[in-house]
Scaffold this motif. Structure first.
Motif, PDB file in Angstrom:
ATOM      1  N   ARG A   1      32.661  67.891  40.660  1.00 59.63           N
ATOM      2  CA  ARG A   1      32.758  68.927  41.435  1.00 59.63           C
ATOM      3  C   ARG A   1      34.335  68.814  42.071  1.00 59.63           C
ATOM      4  NH1 ARG A   1      28.535  72.295  40.538  1.00 59.63           N
ATOM      5  NH2 ARG A   1      26.901  71.090  40.225  1.00 59.63           N
ATOM      6  N   GLU A   2      34.572  69.960  42.512  1.00 59.99           N
ATOM      7  CA  GLU A   2      35.810  70.227  43.260  1.00 59.99           C
ATOM      8  C   GLU A   2      35.818  70.053  44.781  1.00 59.99           C
ATOM      9  OE1 GLU A   2      37.763  73.808  42.159  1.00 59.99           O
ATOM     10  OE2 GLU A   2      38.007  73.174  39.998  1.00 59.99           O
ATOM     11  N   ASN A   3      34.451  70.074  45.362  1.00 62.62           N
ATOM     12  CA  ASN A   3      34.627  70.222  46.704  1.00 62.62           C
ATOM     13  C   ASN A   3      34.710  68.782  47.320  1.00 62.62           C
ATOM     14  OD1 ASN A   3      33.443  72.894  46.965  1.00 62.62           O
ATOM     15  ND2 ASN A   3      31.635  72.155  46.172  1.00 62.62           N
ATOM     16  N   PRO A   4      35.519  68.506  48.267  1.00 60.89           N
ATOM     17  CA  PRO A   4      35.728  67.100  48.706  1.00 60.89           C
ATOM     18  C   PRO A   4      34.415  66.782  49.450  1.00 60.89           C
ATOM     19  CG  PRO A   4      36.772  68.864  49.970  1.00 60.89           C
ATOM     20  CD  PRO A   4      36.147  69.712  48.799  1.00 60.89           C
ATOM     21  N   ILE A   5      34.292  65.368  49.572  1.00 62.99           N
ATOM     22  CA  ILE A   5      33.252  64.781  50.612  1.00 62.99           C
ATOM     23  C   ILE A   5      33.514  64.731  51.908  1.00 62.99           C
ATOM     24  CG2 ILE A   5      32.073  62.788  50.952  1.00 62.99           C
ATOM     25  CD1 ILE A   5      32.011  62.328  48.076  1.00 62.99           C
ATOM     26  N   VAL A   6      32.866  65.293  52.773  1.00 55.53           N
ATOM     27  CA  VAL A   6      33.078  65.439  54.348  1.00 55.53           C
ATOM     28  C   VAL A   6      32.191  64.318  54.941  1.00 55.53           C
ATOM     29  CG1 VAL A   6      33.009  66.591  56.465  1.00 55.53           C
ATOM     30  CG2 VAL A   6      33.519  67.733  54.113  1.00 55.53           C
ATOM     31  N   TYR A   7      32.556  63.475  55.939  1.00 55.15           N
ATOM     32  CA  TYR A   7      31.921  62.394  56.878  1.00 55.15           C
ATOM     33  C   TYR A   7      31.865  63.171  58.015  1.00 55.15           C
ATOM     34  CZ  TYR A   7      33.002  59.279  52.895  1.00 55.15           C
ATOM     35  OH  TYR A   7      33.413  58.897  51.628  1.00 55.15           O
ATOM     36  N   SER A   8      30.818  62.954  59.042  1.00 55.44           N
ATOM     37  CA  SER A   8      30.366  63.383  60.107  1.00 55.44           C
ATOM     38  C   SER A   8      30.392  62.094  61.096  1.00 55.44           C
ATOM     39  CB  SER A   8      29.244  64.155  60.292  1.00 55.44           C
ATOM     40  OG  SER A   8      29.080  64.515  61.375  1.00 55.44           O
ATOM     41  N   GLY A   9      31.328  62.351  62.166  1.00 51.56           N
ATOM     42  CA  GLY A   9      31.295  61.219  63.117  1.00 51.56           C
ATOM     43  C   GLY A   9      31.374  61.696  64.653  1.00 51.56           C
ATOM     44  N   SER A  10      31.788  61.159  65.659  1.00 51.13           N
ATOM     45  CA  SER A  10      32.130  61.711  66.951  1.00 51.13           C
ATOM     46  C   SER A  10      32.695  60.499  67.956  1.00 51.13           C
ATOM     47  CB  SER A  10      30.591  62.080  67.652  1.00 51.13           C
ATOM     48  OG  SER A  10      29.714  60.787  67.865  1.00 51.13           O
ATOM     49  N   ILE A  11      33.152  61.079  68.885  1.00 55.02           N
ATOM     50  CA  ILE A  11      33.847  60.192  69.796  1.00 55.02           C
ATOM     51  C   ILE A  11      33.222  60.510  71.315  1.00 55.02           C
ATOM     52  CG2 ILE A  11      36.000  59.540  70.871  1.00 55.02           C
ATOM     53  CD1 ILE A  11      37.526  60.555  68.149  1.00 55.02           C
ATOM     54  N   LEU A  12      32.738  59.605  71.906  1.00 56.63           N
ATOM     55  CA  LEU A  12      32.418  59.646  73.353  1.00 56.63           C
ATOM     56  C   LEU A  12      33.488  59.346  74.408  1.00 56.63           C
ATOM     57  CD1 LEU A  12      28.761  58.278  73.190  1.00 56.63           C
ATOM     58  CD2 LEU A  12      29.495  60.829  72.851  1.00 56.63           C
ATOM     59  N   VAL A  13      33.864  60.407  75.259  1.00 59.19           N
ATOM     60  CA  VAL A  13      34.992  60.196  76.062  1.00 59.19           C
ATOM     61  C   VAL A  13      34.389  60.207  77.505  1.00 59.19           C
ATOM     62  CG1 VAL A  13      37.342  60.855  76.773  1.00 59.19           C
ATOM     63  CG2 VAL A  13      36.574  61.221  74.524  1.00 59.19           C
ATOM     64  N   PRO A  14      34.683  59.295  78.385  1.00 63.74           N
ATOM     65  CA  PRO A  14      34.019  59.649  79.742  1.00 63.74           C
ATOM     66  C   PRO A  14      34.623  60.453  80.546  1.00 63.74           C
ATOM     67  CG  PRO A  14      35.503  57.577  79.619  1.00 63.74           C
ATOM     68  CD  PRO A  14      35.380  58.030  78.436  1.00 63.74           C
ATOM     69  N   ASP A  15      35.892  60.806  80.503  1.00 61.89           N
ATOM     70  CA  ASP A  15      36.415  61.975  81.275  1.00 61.89           C
ATOM     71  C   ASP A  15      36.779  63.190  80.484  1.00 61.89           C
ATOM     72  OD1 ASP A  15      39.712  63.118  82.221  1.00 61.89           O
ATOM     73  OD2 ASP A  15      37.996  62.389  83.917  1.00 61.89           O
ATOM     74  N   SER A  16      36.406  64.599  81.078  1.00 62.38           N
ATOM     75  CA  SER A  16      36.580  65.859  80.693  1.00 62.38           C
ATOM     76  C   SER A  16      37.870  65.957  80.259  1.00 62.38           C
ATOM     77  CB  SER A  16      36.079  66.651  81.586  1.00 62.38           C
ATOM     78  OG  SER A  16      36.092  68.165  80.994  1.00 62.38           O
ATOM     79  N   GLU A  17      39.136  65.921  80.924  1.00 63.68           N
ATOM     80  CA  GLU A  17      40.429  66.212  80.829  1.00 63.68           C
ATOM     81  C   GLU A  17      40.832  65.323  79.740  1.00 63.68           C
ATOM     82  OE1 GLU A  17      44.459  66.158  83.163  1.00 63.68           O
ATOM     83  OE2 GLU A  17      42.704  66.064  84.360  1.00 63.68           O
TER      84      GLU A  17
ATOM     85  N   PRO B   1      36.325  52.445  78.017  1.00 63.67           N
ATOM     86  CA  PRO B   1      36.971  53.146  77.090  1.00 63.67           C
ATOM     87  C   PRO B   1      35.925  54.138  76.209  1.00 63.67           C
ATOM     88  CG  PRO B   1      36.249  50.962  76.293  1.00 63.67           C
ATOM     89  CD  PRO B   1      35.988  50.908  77.493  1.00 63.67           C
ATOM     90  N   ALA B   2      36.816  54.899  75.271  1.00 61.38           N
ATOM     91  CA  ALA B   2      36.260  56.021  74.515  1.00 61.38           C
ATOM     92  C   ALA B   2      35.323  55.007  73.451  1.00 61.38           C
ATOM     93  CB  ALA B   2      37.161  56.928  73.829  1.00 61.38           C
ATOM     94  N   ILE B   3      34.269  55.797  73.030  1.00 57.85           N
ATOM     95  CA  ILE B   3      33.363  55.084  72.190  1.00 57.85           C
ATOM     96  C   ILE B   3      33.509  55.928  70.820  1.00 57.85           C
ATOM     97  CG2 ILE B   3      31.031  54.557  71.426  1.00 57.85           C
ATOM     98  CD1 ILE B   3      30.219  54.502  74.448  1.00 57.85           C
ATOM     99  N   PHE B   4      34.217  55.265  69.536  1.00 55.16           N
ATOM    100  CA  PHE B   4      34.225  55.871  68.231  1.00 55.16           C
ATOM    101  C   PHE B   4      33.212  55.487  67.553  1.00 55.16           C
ATOM    102  CE2 PHE B   4      38.415  55.787  70.420  1.00 55.16           C
ATOM    103  CZ  PHE B   4      39.048  56.995  69.907  1.00 55.16           C
TER     104      PHE B   4
END
Length: 418
Positions: free
Chosen positions: A204-220, A72-75
């Motif tokens: 501050r008015e700037n919202p906080i942003v979180y950085s993450g990623s998803i690993l998917v085994p298939d390109s399509e 499965p995809a890795i979140f």
């Protein structure tokens, strides 16, 4: 393997709790776990199932491959990425890392000194501690600036223009009153508080942003998932209390890219620094202890909490046998464990699909470090690279067990504190 980088912008407070405590206050985590991201996306796909004809929600096979297949995809977890460089100027970092458990800083003025002269600097103790123990010497590091006491220093960090920056978020308590459903009025003696992550910096008015990623085994499949997220970037809710206006986010998904497995250079630099410090420590002891030229050392550092078990029992140590099993290598392969720096905690949660509490798990806290050595490095290079990509232990598809081989922070010695 394709990687989809995510930027999650908080538009309202986020109530993301580690567990459902018995008290009246629900404690919030300081990041967005991969399991929460996974649940939000899966819930949206199922919610729209049968209503659209050109997206993931219409194709059961793609949903099966993403969440229920053999690979499965890795979140991965999403860590705080907002960085205030100058007054009012916010920069978003993508490569957010966890400081190893072997990192220390001054007790009185902890923090990175390259960007703040009032801080006493941060450095790593793994290599020096290993050398001191081998030479039977005491190791009691002091602050390089004023000689004061040092203590463990943890958290998130990133590197920008060769400067090190800490990343953190602030929280606040939201007090709520229970509602009587029959009378639609406030219920007597029902008052509770929710701890939530702030959606922006203080004043501050700037919202906080979180950085993450998803690993998917298939390109399509990766392209389909990226398109699905982008088309609904404003429609996702994460965490608890979403019916009370919390958890609103905007998710930006970048174009999928190939995952690069480049650990050999890091291992080489780690061993060069280790042998250099070994010669430095030699002046304190005339013993004939030497490092074998055939022995190659490497570290495994947890970049997220891990759920580890050995012979059906929970543990906080990755033993050589466990690592061989994770890497799918023969037991005859040479591997020795030299040092362990880890701690534990307990984890629970809520399964929205079942409407039930999750089992309580014993977890190894992120930042844990394990020092190994082998005389058969060639046999380990590819398996270690794959482990760094997919993780170790249980529930890796939810972001648990993410690792980094030979983190560069181990090369920062006391006299080079950053």
């Amino acid at each position: 393997m394709k990687q989809i980088e995510l930027q999650i912008k908080a538009l309202s407070p986020l109530a993301i709790s580690r567990q459902k405590p018995g008290g009246s206050v629900s404690e919030a985590m300081d990041y967005i776990p991969g399991s929460v991201i996974r649940g939000a996306i899966a819930s949206k796909i199922l919610q729209e199932s049968g209503h659209y004809s050109s997206d993931l929600s219409q194709h059961g096979g793609e949903f099966q491959a993403l969440f229920l297949g053999e690979t499965p995809a890795i979140f991965r977890n999403a860590y705080p990425a907002s960085l205030e460089i100058d007054e009012g100027k916010i920069d978003i970092q993508n490569n957010i890392r966890i400081l190893p458990a072997t990192v220390v800083s001054s007790k009185t003025k902890p923090g990175f000194c390259l960007i703040d002269e009032n801080k006493n600097g941060v450095f790593d103790t793994l290599i020096d501690r290993f050398c001191a123990e081998r030479y039977a010497c005491l190791y009691d590091p002091k602050c390089p600036k004023d000689g004061s006491r040092v203590e463990p220093f943890s958290g998130f960090y990133s590197i920008l223009n060769e400067n090190y920056y800490s990343h953190s978020i602030s929280k606040r308590l939201l007090t709520r009153v229970g509602i009587n459903r029959r009378r639609a009025t406030a219920e007597d003696q029902i008052l509770y508080s929710i701890e939530a992550l702030n959606e922006s910096k203080e004043k501050r008015e700037n919202p906080i942003v979180y950085s993450g990623s998803i690993l998917v085994p298939d390109s399509e499949l990766a392209n389909s998932l990226k398109q699905f997220i982008e088309q609904r970037r404003h429609n996702f809710r994460v965490g608890g209390s979403t019916s009370r206006g919390l958890g609103k986010v905007e998710i930006t998904a970048k174009q999928p890219i190939d995952v690069k497995l480049g650990i050999q250079d890091r291992i080489q630099k780690f061993n060069e620094k280790l042998r250099e410090r070994w010669q430095t420590w030699k002046i304190f002891n005339d013993s004939k202890a030497e490092l074998s030229d055939e022995q190659t050392y490497f570290t495994i550092g947890l970049q997220s909490d891990a759920i580890l078990s050995e012979q059906w029992r929970r543990t906080t140590v990755i033993s050589p046998e466990m690592l061989k099993q994770f890497a799918e290598l023969d037991r005859s392969i040479c591997l020795d464990l030299h040092a362990v720096y880890s701690s534990y905690d307990y984890l629970s949660g809520w399964n929205s699909a079942w409407g039930l509490m999750k089992d309580v798990e014993l977890i190894t806290n992120k930042g844990a470090v394990y020092l190994f050595s082998t005389t058969q490095l060639d046999s380990w290079l590819k398996p270690l690279g794959e482990l760094e990509m997919r993780g170790v232990g249980d529930r890796t598809c939810e972001g648990f067990g993410q690792i980094r081989i030979c983190d560069e922070f181990h090369l920062i010695m006391r006299e080079e504190a950053v």
